[in-house]
Design an enzyme around this catalytic site. Structure first.
Site, PDB file in Angstrom:
ATOM      1  N   SER A 199      -7.071  -2.948   0.859  1.00 24.46           N
ATOM      2  CA  SER A 199      -7.716  -4.250   1.016  1.00 24.46           C
ATOM      3  C   SER A 199      -9.084  -4.129   1.666  1.00 24.46           C
ATOM      4  CB  SER A 199      -6.853  -5.167   1.887  1.00 24.46           C
ATOM      5  OG  SER A 199      -5.581  -5.319   1.331  1.00 24.46           O
TER       6      SER A 199
HETATM    7  N1  SAH Z   1      -1.865  -2.399   3.194  1.00 27.67           N
HETATM    8  C1  SAH Z   1      -2.186  -1.545   2.080  1.00 27.67           C
HETATM    9  C2  SAH Z   1      -2.376  -2.362   0.842  1.00 27.67           C
HETATM   10  C3  SAH Z   1      -1.798  -1.686  -0.343  1.00 27.67           C
HETATM   11  S1  SAH Z   1      -1.630  -2.709  -1.771  1.00 27.67           S
HETATM   12  C4  SAH Z   1      -3.387  -0.691   2.423  1.00 27.67           C
HETATM   13  O1  SAH Z   1      -3.984  -0.913   3.479  1.00 27.67           O
HETATM   14  O2  SAH Z   1      -3.710   0.239   1.695  1.00 27.67           O
HETATM   15  C5  SAH Z   1       0.037  -3.302  -1.606  1.00 27.67           C
HETATM   16  C6  SAH Z   1       1.118  -2.257  -1.535  1.00 27.67           C
HETATM   17  O3  SAH Z   1       2.369  -2.942  -1.578  1.00 27.67           O
HETATM   18  C7  SAH Z   1       1.141  -1.266  -2.705  1.00 27.67           C
HETATM   19  O4  SAH Z   1       1.110   0.027  -2.201  1.00 27.67           O
HETATM   20  C8  SAH Z   1       2.458  -1.567  -3.410  1.00 27.67           C
HETATM   21  O5  SAH Z   1       3.064  -0.436  -3.989  1.00 27.67           O
HETATM   22  C9  SAH Z   1       3.289  -2.135  -2.266  1.00 27.67           C
HETATM   23  N2  SAH Z   1       4.429  -2.942  -2.672  1.00 27.67           N
HETATM   24  C10 SAH Z   1       4.501  -3.895  -3.646  1.00 27.67           C
HETATM   25  N3  SAH Z   1       5.742  -4.417  -3.707  1.00 27.67           N
HETATM   26  C11 SAH Z   1       6.474  -3.804  -2.731  1.00 27.67           C
HETATM   27  C12 SAH Z   1       7.826  -3.896  -2.289  1.00 27.67           C
HETATM   28  N4  SAH Z   1       8.695  -4.751  -2.837  1.00 27.67           N
HETATM   29  N5  SAH Z   1       8.229  -3.108  -1.274  1.00 27.67           N
HETATM   30  C13 SAH Z   1       7.367  -2.232  -0.679  1.00 27.67           C
HETATM   31  N6  SAH Z   1       6.088  -2.090  -1.054  1.00 27.67           N
HETATM   32  C14 SAH Z   1       5.640  -2.863  -2.072  1.00 27.67           C
END
Ligand code: SAH
Length: 221
Positions: free
Chosen positions: A70
């Protein structure tokens, strides 16, 4: 991971990080604790080397597997919303690169973070170890189930967008606890939303429009 430059040079230097933080302040991030931590911590280590020079730009960046790190503003905003709660125990759903995990870990007592994609989970774990983030525990799992053994949490943060909140997450909040998540409204738009638990009642408050990748089910090994 190759011997990374922890402090950074050029486009990953302290000056570049300070510029990012001044921009965040202009964009309305108020918490000095959040700004201090983001000024100090190496965001460039949470990206592929080829993208590291863009780490401090005001933008979301790809981390592979169709996922994104993000933009700095949103990491700051979500962190300050979590901090308002003065939480000790926090659950994050969506470890991704691990950057938001690191920032939160520096601000709260204990952090649990769940990721559903093994490749992302593993690389985030190695980065967080390298940065001595000993108060963050990571797990490869579908975060829709929360982390029952560690519950209840003072605050829960989702970094992926749900159209409906998984019930286990709500039930793993303490009374008075807060969940911060991007939620898709009936209009198809995403809103950063604060959900506050009052006994068995949940109050939803829309904060601002955002764009996140979707919350998905199941685990990818
Ligand atoms: N906070 C992260 C943002 C990553 S994008 C950062 O700073 O890089 C969102 C993330 O949520 C992705 O890695 C995706 O794989 C994960 N995600 C989506 N659905 C999920 C679920 N049900 N359980 C765990 N992770 C999930």
């Amino acid at each position: 991971m190759r011997s990374p430059d922890l402090r950074g040079v050029g486009m990953t230097s302290q000056r570049t990080r300070d510029r990012m933080v001044s921009r965040m302040r202009e964009q309305g991030i108020r918490s000095s604790r959040v700004l201090e931590v983001m000024a100090r911590e190496p965001r460039h280590l949470f990206l592929d080397e080829a993208l590291a020079h863009r780490a401090y730009e005001d933008t979301a960046l790809p981390i592979g597997h169709g996922q994104t790190l993000s933009q700095p503003w949103i990491v700051g905003r979500m962190s300050e919303l979590i901090l308002e709660q003065a939480p000790e125990r926090v659950l994050e759903v969506g470890t991704g690169s691990g950057y938001q995990t690191l920032i939160l870990a520096r601000l709260v007592t204990e952090l649990w973070s769940v990721e559903r994609i093994n490749a992302l989970h593993r690389i985030a774990a190695s980065r967080l170890r390298l940065l001595k983030t000993y108060n963050a525990r990571l797990r490869l799992a579908d975060g829709g189930h929360g982390w029952p053994e560690a519950a209840p949490f003072d605050a829960i943060l989702l970094t992926a967008c749900a159209s409906e909140l998984p019930e286990p997450l709500l039930s793993q909040l303490v009374d008075g606890g807060v969940l911060i998540a991007p939620l898709e409204g009936h209009d198809g738009r995403q809103w950063l939303t604060r959900v506050r638990r009052e006994g068995e009642r949940f109050e939803f408050e829309r904060l601002e429009p955002v764009r996140f990748v979707p919350l998905l089910e199941g685990v990818i090994r």
